[in-house]
Design a protein around this motif. Structure first.
Motif, PDB file in Angstrom:
ATOM      1  N   THR A  16       2.012  -2.219   4.794  1.00  0.00           N
ATOM      2  CA  THR A  16       0.974  -3.263   4.781  1.00  0.00           C
ATOM      3  C   THR A  16       0.002  -3.037   5.943  1.00  0.00           C
ATOM      4  O   THR A  16      -0.951  -2.275   5.811  1.00  0.00           O
ATOM      5  CB  THR A  16       1.615  -4.664   4.819  1.00  0.00           C
ATOM      6  OG1 THR A  16       2.546  -4.754   5.921  1.00  0.00           O
ATOM      7  CG2 THR A  16       2.364  -4.954   3.527  1.00  0.00           C
ATOM      8  N   CYS A  18       0.608   5.046   0.687  1.00  0.00           N
ATOM      9  CA  CYS A  18      -0.348   5.963   1.317  1.00  0.00           C
ATOM     10  C   CYS A  18      -0.234   7.397   0.837  1.00  0.00           C
ATOM     11  O   CYS A  18      -1.005   8.250   1.294  1.00  0.00           O
ATOM     12  CB  CYS A  18      -0.190   5.922   2.839  1.00  0.00           C
ATOM     13  SG  CYS A  18      -0.834   4.416   3.576  1.00  0.00           S
ATOM     14  N   LEU A  39      -7.393  -4.407   4.747  1.00  0.00           N
ATOM     15  CA  LEU A  39      -6.365  -4.405   3.718  1.00  0.00           C
ATOM     16  C   LEU A  39      -4.998  -4.416   4.386  1.00  0.00           C
ATOM     17  O   LEU A  39      -4.839  -3.981   5.524  1.00  0.00           O
ATOM     18  CB  LEU A  39      -6.502  -3.167   2.826  1.00  0.00           C
ATOM     19  CG  LEU A  39      -7.727  -3.105   1.911  1.00  0.00           C
ATOM     20  CD1 LEU A  39      -7.926  -1.699   1.374  1.00  0.00           C
ATOM     21  CD2 LEU A  39      -7.592  -4.101   0.766  1.00  0.00           C
ATOM     22  N   GLY A  40      -4.004  -4.929   3.665  1.00  0.00           N
ATOM     23  CA  GLY A  40      -2.643  -4.907   4.179  1.00  0.00           C
ATOM     24  C   GLY A  40      -2.309  -6.029   5.135  1.00  0.00           C
ATOM     25  O   GLY A  40      -1.244  -6.000   5.756  1.00  0.00           O
ATOM     26  N   ASP A  52      -5.584  -9.746  -1.223  1.00  0.00           N
ATOM     27  CA  ASP A  52      -4.536  -9.047  -1.971  1.00  0.00           C
ATOM     28  C   ASP A  52      -3.217  -9.647  -1.502  1.00  0.00           C
ATOM     29  O   ASP A  52      -2.744  -9.362  -0.394  1.00  0.00           O
ATOM     30  CB  ASP A  52      -4.572  -7.549  -1.684  1.00  0.00           C
ATOM     31  CG  ASP A  52      -5.872  -6.895  -2.131  1.00  0.00           C
ATOM     32  OD1 ASP A  52      -6.698  -7.571  -2.762  1.00  0.00           O
ATOM     33  OD2 ASP A  52      -6.050  -5.692  -1.850  1.00  0.00           O
ATOM     34  N   GLY A  54      -2.877  -0.216   6.184  1.00  0.00           N
ATOM     35  CA  GLY A  54      -4.278  -0.630   6.200  1.00  0.00           C
ATOM     36  C   GLY A  54      -5.063   0.010   7.329  1.00  0.00           C
ATOM     37  O   GLY A  54      -6.239   0.359   7.168  1.00  0.00           O
ATOM     38  N   THR A 103      -2.948  -1.384  -3.548  1.00  0.00           N
ATOM     39  CA  THR A 103      -3.786  -0.288  -3.058  1.00  0.00           C
ATOM     40  C   THR A 103      -2.952   0.979  -2.987  1.00  0.00           C
ATOM     41  O   THR A 103      -1.780   0.934  -2.601  1.00  0.00           O
ATOM     42  CB  THR A 103      -4.347  -0.593  -1.657  1.00  0.00           C
ATOM     43  OG1 THR A 103      -5.106  -1.805  -1.690  1.00  0.00           O
ATOM     44  CG2 THR A 103      -5.258   0.531  -1.172  1.00  0.00           C
ATOM     45  N   ARG A 145      -3.456   5.238  -1.685  1.00  0.00           N
ATOM     46  CA  ARG A 145      -4.285   6.352  -1.213  1.00  0.00           C
ATOM     47  C   ARG A 145      -3.884   7.554  -2.050  1.00  0.00           C
ATOM     48  O   ARG A 145      -2.770   8.048  -1.952  1.00  0.00           O
ATOM     49  CB  ARG A 145      -4.070   6.618   0.278  1.00  0.00           C
ATOM     50  CG  ARG A 145      -5.002   7.702   0.826  1.00  0.00           C
ATOM     51  CD  ARG A 145      -4.797   7.944   2.302  1.00  0.00           C
ATOM     52  NE  ARG A 145      -3.461   8.407   2.614  1.00  0.00           N
ATOM     53  CZ  ARG A 145      -3.168   9.237   3.616  1.00  0.00           C
ATOM     54  NH1 ARG A 145      -4.124   9.679   4.426  1.00  0.00           N
ATOM     55  NH2 ARG A 145      -1.930   9.598   3.843  1.00  0.00           N
ATOM     56  N   ILE A 204       0.855  -1.183   0.000  1.00  0.00           N
ATOM     57  CA  ILE A 204       0.000   0.000   0.000  1.00  0.00           C
ATOM     58  C   ILE A 204       0.892   1.234   0.000  1.00  0.00           C
ATOM     59  O   ILE A 204       1.776   1.369   0.839  1.00  0.00           O
ATOM     60  CB  ILE A 204      -0.920   0.025   1.235  1.00  0.00           C
ATOM     61  CG1 ILE A 204      -1.824  -1.220   1.254  1.00  0.00           C
ATOM     62  CG2 ILE A 204      -1.767   1.301   1.259  1.00  0.00           C
ATOM     63  CD1 ILE A 204      -2.609  -1.375   2.549  1.00  0.00           C
ATOM     64  N   PHE A 242       1.901  -3.097  -5.726  1.00  0.00           N
ATOM     65  CA  PHE A 242       1.100  -2.142  -4.958  1.00  0.00           C
ATOM     66  C   PHE A 242      -0.362  -2.324  -5.360  1.00  0.00           C
ATOM     67  O   PHE A 242      -0.812  -1.835  -6.386  1.00  0.00           O
ATOM     68  CB  PHE A 242       1.596  -0.716  -5.194  1.00  0.00           C
ATOM     69  CG  PHE A 242       2.892  -0.432  -4.494  1.00  0.00           C
ATOM     70  CD1 PHE A 242       2.910   0.114  -3.222  1.00  0.00           C
ATOM     71  CD2 PHE A 242       4.106  -0.751  -5.096  1.00  0.00           C
ATOM     72  CE1 PHE A 242       4.107   0.352  -2.557  1.00  0.00           C
ATOM     73  CE2 PHE A 242       5.316  -0.518  -4.447  1.00  0.00           C
ATOM     74  CZ  PHE A 242       5.319   0.027  -3.170  1.00  0.00           C
ATOM     75  N   LYS A 262      -5.101  -9.742  -6.530  1.00  0.00           N
ATOM     76  CA  LYS A 262      -5.892  -8.658  -5.950  1.00  0.00           C
ATOM     77  C   LYS A 262      -7.348  -9.092  -5.922  1.00  0.00           C
ATOM     78  O   LYS A 262      -7.916  -9.430  -6.962  1.00  0.00           O
ATOM     79  CB  LYS A 262      -5.745  -7.367  -6.759  1.00  0.00           C
ATOM     80  CG  LYS A 262      -6.372  -6.151  -6.083  1.00  0.00           C
ATOM     81  CD  LYS A 262      -6.388  -4.908  -6.978  1.00  0.00           C
ATOM     82  CE  LYS A 262      -7.632  -4.912  -7.813  1.00  0.00           C
ATOM     83  NZ  LYS A 262      -7.844  -3.634  -8.549  1.00  0.00           N
ATOM     84  N   LEU A 293      -5.878   3.561   6.246  1.00  0.00           N
ATOM     85  CA  LEU A 293      -6.980   3.573   5.283  1.00  0.00           C
ATOM     86  C   LEU A 293      -8.332   3.336   5.953  1.00  0.00           C
ATOM     87  O   LEU A 293      -9.349   3.888   5.527  1.00  0.00           O
ATOM     88  CB  LEU A 293      -6.752   2.508   4.212  1.00  0.00           C
ATOM     89  CG  LEU A 293      -5.509   2.661   3.331  1.00  0.00           C
ATOM     90  CD1 LEU A 293      -5.439   1.515   2.339  1.00  0.00           C
ATOM     91  CD2 LEU A 293      -5.502   3.986   2.604  1.00  0.00           C
TER      92      LEU A 293
END
Length: 486
Positions: free
Chosen positions: A420, A130, A440-441, A450, A424, A170, A172, A128, A168, A477, A427
C-alpha cells in the motif's frame, strides 16, 4: 477544367493540376468526407468492441456511483492508512470527485452525503502489485509466445476484472503489450486496476527477454523482428544507440517507467542465472533517456554483480534480487533504491517449470528469498511487494495469498504497508509520467479513493486476503464502487 484555367496553364502562369486534388475547395471536401468516415468507423468500431468485450464478460461492473454533487461517507469502521503501523478508529472517510476529501471525526461528516456503513469492519487502501504482467499472467508460455495477440488481449481483459475483484486496484506492469488494456480500463470499456505500464521489456541479445529459439540464430540486420518483438512483449537492443532507441519507443507509447533485463532469469532457458546482462554504459543510456522524460528505470536482476552494475548506472528499482549478498543489500540501502521483491519460495504457488534447468534456477532463488527479506529489513532498504505471476493460467488467484506469506518475515501491518503506502511511494517515482497524478496506497486527504472493506483483522494476520470472494466486502476505485456485499 474551365477555359480560363486552361489558358493560364498554356501561358505558363499556372501549374498543371488536371484533377484539382490540390485545390483548397477539394481539400476541404476531402476533410469533411474523411471526418465523417472516421466518425462512423469510430462509432461502429466502439460499439463492436464494447459488444465483444461484454460478450466475453468484460463489461464495466460499477455497482453504485456517487450521486451527482453529493459526497460519499464511509462510516462505522477502523482503518489502516497505508503508512502508520496501527489500525485507527474514531474517524470516517469522506469521498468526493474520486478523491478522499477529508477524514472527519465519527459522526461529524456532512448530512447530505451518501453513507456506506462498514459495520465495524477493517478498511484498507487498495492493494498494489508492483511486479505484474497483465497480458502474460493468465496464458501459458506457449500461448504467450505463439498465439494470436487478440486472444492474449481478451484473456488479459478478463483477468483485469478478476484482479480488481481481489482488491488490487493498481498494478505496475513490468513488461508486456499492455498499453491498449490500460486505455480500455481508464476509459471504462473493461473493469480493472490502474496500470503503470513499462511496455516491452528491453533485453540484450541472449538476455532474459530474448525468447527466440536457437534455430533462429544468427540474426542478421535485414531479418524481421520475431513475434515477441512485433507484439510488444520484449525489445532486443545491443549497444548504447539501440538501447536509446528502444527506450524512447516505450516512452513514446506511454511508458510510466522503463524495464530492462540486467541479469539471468528463471523461466528463460538460454541465459544462466549468474550472468550479468547489459554493459554499464548500455544501462546508463536507458537511465538517461528515462530521466529526460522525468521517470526511472527498473531492472530484472538476481545477482550481486548485476545489481551493483545497475545501481552504478542509476537504476532506481531492483526487481527480484534474491541472490544479493550483504554488501549489495547495504549498497541498495545507501543508494535509496527500491527493492521490488516477491515471496519466491518454490511452493505450490510457484510458476510452473518442467525443464530441469528452470527448476534448478528456481530452487536457487528460493534459497535466497528468506535471507533477502531478513537482511533487507535489517538494512532499512525500501521494499515494495510484487508477485510476478507469469504465464501460469489460474495462478493469479494466489495474488492475495502471496501477500499474506510476507507475515513469515514481518508483522502483518508491515507486510500490508509493502503493498500500500510503500508501493505508492515507488509508483510516485514516475513523476510527470505518472498516468494518474495523485497519491495511491494511502487513506489520506487528497489521495485517490481506492478503498477496500474486509472481514478480517490486519493487525493479527493477513490470511483473509486469500479468500476475497467471501472476505472482501467492498471494492472502491476512484470513488466508484465495483463490489459491495455489506
Amino acid at each position: 477544367m474551365c477555359m480560363t484555367c486552361c489558358e493560364a496553364i498554356e501561358a505558363g502562369a499556372a501549374a498543371i493540376d488536371c484533377c484539382l486534388c490540390g485545390a483548397p475547395q477539394t481539400q476541404a471536401a476531402f476533410a469533411r468526407i474523411e471526418a465523417d468516415i472516421s466518425r462512423r468507423q469510430f462509432l461502429g468500431g466502439t460499439a463492436a468492441v464494447i459488444g465483444m468485450f461484454a460478450g466475453f464478460g468484460l463489461a464495466p461492473r460499477e455497482l453504485r456511483a456517487q450521486t451527482p454533487g453529493r459526497p460519499t461517507l464511509l462510516t462505522n469502521l477502523r482503518f489502516f492508512d497505508g503508512t502508520t503501523l496501527a489500525m485507527q478508529t474514531g474517524r470516517d472517510i469522506l469521498i468526493a470527485d474520486g478523491r478522499i476529501s477529508a477524514l472527519p471525526a465519527t459522526g461529524t461528516g456532512p448530512e447530505d452525503a451518501d453513507v456506506i456503513d462498514c459495520g465495524g469492519r477493517a478498511v484498507t487502501p487498495g492493494l498494489i502489485d508492483c511486479h505484474w504482467h497483465a497480458t502474460l499472467v493468465s496464458v501459458s508460455q506457449v500461448a504467450a509466445l505463439t498465439q494470436d495477440i487478440a486472444f492474449i488481449h481478451l484473456v488479459a481483459g478478463q483477468e483485469a476484472g478478476a484482479t480488481l475483484m481481489r482488491g488490487f486496484t493498481t498494478v505496475r506492469d513490468t513488461g508486456g503489450p499492455v498499453f491498449g488494456l490500460k486505455m480500455a480500463v481508464d476509459r471504462g470499456v473493461v473493469a480493472g486496476p490502474r496500470i503503470f505500464p513499462s511496455g516491452a521489456m528491453i533485453s540484450q541479445t541472449s538476455g532474459h527477454g530474448d525468447f527466440r529459439l536457437l534455430s533462429t540464430l544468427p540474426r542478421m540486420d535485414s531479418d524481421p523482428a520475431d513475434y515477441t518483438e512485433r507484439t510488444g512483449v520484449a525489445a532486443i537492443a545491443d549497444g548504447r544507440d539501440e538501447v536509446l532507441r528502444r527506450t524512447r519507443e516505450q516512452l513514446m507509447k506511454g511508458a510510466s517507467q522503463i524495464k530492462i533485463m540486467a541479469g539471468g532469469g528463471v523461466t528463460s532457458l538460454y541465459d544462466p542465472l549468474d550472468t550479468a546482462q547489459f554493459l554499464e554504459e548500455e544501462m546508463e543510456a536507458a537511465v538517461r533517456a528515462a530521466a529526460d522524460w522525468g521517470t526511472y528505470v527498473c531492472a530484472h536482476v538476481y545477482t550481486s554483480e548485476g545489481i551493483q552494475r545497475a545501481l552504478r548506472a542509476g537504476v532506481r528499482s531492483i526487481e527480484h534480487g534474491q541472490l544479493a549478498d550483504s554488501e549489495t543489500i547495504r549498497m541498495m540501502g545507501d543508494a535509496g533504491a527500491w527493492w521490488s521483491i516477491q515471496p519466491f519460495l518454490e511452493d505450490e504457488d510457484s510458476n510452473p517449470r518442467t525443464n530441469p534447468i528452470q527448476q534448478a534456477k528456481a530452487e536457487e532463488v528460493a534459497r535466497g528469498t528468506v535471507r533477502a527479506f531478513e537482511e533487507g529489513r535489517a538494512e532499512g532498504v525500501n521494499m515494495a511487494f510484487g508477485t510476478d505471476i507469469l504465464m501460469n493460467p489460474g495462478a493469479s488467484r494466489s495474488q492475495g495469498r502471496q501477500l499474506a506469506k510476507l507475515t513469515r518475515f514481518m508483522p502483518p501491518l508491515e507486510a500490508l504497508r509493502m503493498a500500500t503506502g510503500n508501493a505508492g511511494e515507488l509508483l510516485a517515482m514516475s513523476g510527470p509520467r505518472d498516468p494518474y497524478q495523485g497519491r495511491l496506497g494511502v487513506i489520506a486527504e487528497g489521495a485517490h479513493a481506492d478503498i477496500l472493506v474486509w472481514d478480517g483483522d490486519p493487525e493479527t494476520d493477513l490470511d483473509f486476503l486469500d479468500d476475497p470472494t467471501n472476505n472482501l466486502r467492498l471494492v472502491m476505485k476512484g470513488g466508484r464502487v465495483f463490489k459491495e456485499t455489506l
